[in-house]
Design a protein around this motif. Structure first.
Motif, PDB file in Angstrom:
ATOM      1  N   GLY A  16       0.837  -1.195   0.000  1.00 10.95           N
ATOM      2  CA  GLY A  16       0.000   0.000   0.000  1.00 10.95           C
ATOM      3  C   GLY A  16       0.869   1.240   0.000  1.00 10.95           C
ATOM      4  O   GLY A  16       1.933   1.257   0.627  1.00 10.95           O
ATOM      5  N   LYS A  17       0.417   2.255  -0.765  1.00  9.38           N
ATOM      6  CA  LYS A  17       1.185   3.504  -0.865  1.00  9.38           C
ATOM      7  C   LYS A  17       0.411   4.638  -0.216  1.00  9.38           C
ATOM      8  O   LYS A  17      -0.791   4.761  -0.404  1.00  9.38           O
ATOM      9  N   LYS A  18       1.155   5.473   0.502  1.00 10.83           N
ATOM     10  CA  LYS A  18       0.565   6.658   1.122  1.00 10.83           C
ATOM     11  C   LYS A  18       0.701   7.828   0.158  1.00 10.83           C
ATOM     12  O   LYS A  18      -0.083   8.749   0.163  1.00 10.83           O
ATOM     13  N   ASN A  19       1.782   7.777  -0.647  1.00  6.63           N
ATOM     14  CA  ASN A  19       2.044   8.831  -1.613  1.00  6.63           C
ATOM     15  C   ASN A  19       2.623   8.154  -2.859  1.00  6.63           C
ATOM     16  O   ASN A  19       3.722   7.584  -2.802  1.00  6.63           O
ATOM     17  N   THR A  20       1.860   8.184  -3.949  1.00  3.52           N
ATOM     18  CA  THR A  20       2.289   7.422  -5.123  1.00  3.52           C
ATOM     19  C   THR A  20       3.435   8.116  -5.857  1.00  3.52           C
ATOM     20  O   THR A  20       4.278   7.465  -6.451  1.00  3.52           O
ATOM     21  N   GLU A  21       3.476   9.424  -5.802  1.00  4.03           N
ATOM     22  CA  GLU A  21       4.533  10.117  -6.529  1.00  4.03           C
ATOM     23  C   GLU A  21       5.899   9.860  -5.900  1.00  4.03           C
ATOM     24  O   GLU A  21       6.868   9.542  -6.577  1.00  4.03           O
ATOM     25  N   LEU A  22       5.948   9.953  -4.575  1.00  2.00           N
ATOM     26  CA  LEU A  22       7.219   9.715  -3.880  1.00  2.00           C
ATOM     27  C   LEU A  22       7.421   8.237  -3.537  1.00  2.00           C
ATOM     28  O   LEU A  22       8.465   7.846  -3.045  1.00  2.00           O
ATOM     29  N   ASN A  23       6.399   7.444  -3.781  1.00  3.79           N
ATOM     30  CA  ASN A  23       6.414   6.030  -3.400  1.00  3.79           C
ATOM     31  C   ASN A  23       6.675   5.852  -1.907  1.00  3.79           C
ATOM     32  O   ASN A  23       7.586   5.128  -1.500  1.00  3.79           O
ATOM     33  N   LEU A  24       5.873   6.544  -1.110  1.00  2.00           N
ATOM     34  CA  LEU A  24       5.953   6.356   0.345  1.00  2.00           C
ATOM     35  C   LEU A  24       4.954   5.266   0.718  1.00  2.00           C
ATOM     36  O   LEU A  24       3.803   5.310   0.309  1.00  2.00           O
ATOM     37  N   PRO A  25       5.404   4.270   1.490  1.00  2.00           N
ATOM     38  CA  PRO A  25       4.530   3.138   1.814  1.00  2.00           C
ATOM     39  C   PRO A  25       3.663   3.409   3.045  1.00  2.00           C
ATOM     40  O   PRO A  25       3.963   4.305   3.847  1.00  2.00           O
ATOM     41  N   THR A  26       2.617   2.599   3.202  1.00  2.00           N
ATOM     42  CA  THR A  26       1.765   2.725   4.390  1.00  2.00           C
ATOM     43  C   THR A  26       2.345   1.960   5.582  1.00  2.00           C
ATOM     44  O   THR A  26       1.903   2.159   6.707  1.00  2.00           O
TER      45      THR A  26
END
Ligand code: DP6
Length: 313
Positions: A16-26
């Motif tokens: 799961g991604k919290k921020n798709t542009e930066l690829n920050l995961p949940t």
């Protein structure tokens, strides 16, 4: 400049991604780097960016996009020819994007004369593919989810090498592929997602203790619980529920339970595909191969162990 990175298997998953542009995961995730499967990538100046995989020129939008992200992050650089050899059997369903983007990040930064710390490399590679952030490190690695680009990076757990093994069971009758990126988009719509997140946070801590205690049974039990929880999210997604499991995946899962009843240390972890990786000890691994071979003769099986971090030549 040439770099080699090995693939890794998450024992606590990124899903799961919290921020798709930066690829920050949940979630924060934790993995074991494998000895057998790796990607070697070399880069050299060229007239335009060009990507060649295993001697074949492929359409590589993702690689081109990633090179542009590296230009933004590191300062502009001239076009590069990228030649990659994947020593990950493509059909084995192992995350080749992990080793591929780690090797590419290493090769490009070295070509530019930069000797960045691995934590810094992991932040860059994360933008190509999340799981690649963990492939710079040998043995066990943790990717801290962080709250922004700077704080979302991976590091070594600095754990002792354990006699841990992964039996990779390749299920051939793969269903239509749903990429990790797409699978995650659907999974986060599950009503159970928040519960999985808080459970994962506890499992991430418990897993570190199990590794430092060298308790392979506990490592396996936690990893299996975490992975089955992840796959339950796919089944219960509100938007387009799905599963990566096939009949053979289910059969292997029940054989693993039988093995445990017989006192064999065996636990399953499964990624974005039907293949099963069985967590066990180096001592028990051949026994598991024999049992699975006998039960499902068509299964392709490999035994992998703890592998090294990135290397250059
Ligand atoms: C199930 O790293 O392939 O293997 O960041 O969208 O490229 P993207 O996803 P990717 O996802 C890997 C998912 C997983 C679990 C894991 O490796 O943590």
């Amino acid at each position: 400049m040439k770099a080699t990175a090995h693939t890794n298997i998450a024992l606590i998953k990124y899903w799961g991604k919290k921020n798709t542009e930066l690829n920050l995961p949940t979630t924060s995730s934790l993995s074991l780097t494998l000895d057998k499967f790796y990607t070697t990538t070399s880069v050299e100046p060229a007239n335009h960016d060009r990507f060649i995989l295993n001697d074949q020129v492929v359409d590589a939008t993702r690689v081109h996009r990633f090179l542009d992200i590296l230009r933004q992050q590191l300062g502009d650089f001239t076009p590069l020819q990228v030649i990659s050899e994947n020593h990950v059997p493509t059909s084995a369903g192992l995350a080749s994007s992990a080793s591929a983007f780690a090797a590419l990040t290493g090769a490009v930064t070295h070509e530019l004369g930069m000797d960045l710390p691995k934590e810094e490399l992991s932040r860059l590679a994360r933008r190509g593919s999340g799981s690649a952030s963990r492939s710079f490190f040998g043995n066990f690695a943790m990717w801290h989810k962080g709250i922004d680009d700077a704080s979302s990076f991976a590091e070594s757990l600095n754990a002792p090498e354990l006699p841990i093994a992964l039996v990779v069971a390749e299920v051939c009758d793969a269903p239509k592929k749903i990429t990790s990126t797409e699978g995650m988009k659907r999974a986060i719509t599950s009503p159970n997602y928040d519960r999985w997140l808080s459970k994962s946070a506890n499992q991430f801590i418990d897993m570190q203790h199990a590794i430092l205690d060298q308790d392979i049974d506990k490592i396996g039990a936690l990893a299996e619980d975490n992975a089955l929880g992840m796959h339950a999210l796919n089944l219960t997604a509100t938007r387009s529920p799905f599963t990566y499991f096939t009949d053979k995946t289910q059969l292997i899962l029940s054989l693993i339970q039988d093995m445990r009843h017989q006192g064999i240390l065996a636990y399953a972890t499964i990624d974005a595909g039907p293949n099963v990786k069985i967590i066990t000890t180096t001592q028990e691994a051949p026994k598991i191969v024999t049992i699975l071979n006998h039960a499902i003769p068509s299964l392709k099986l490999e035994i992998a162990q703890s592998g090294p971090g990135i290397s250059y030549d």
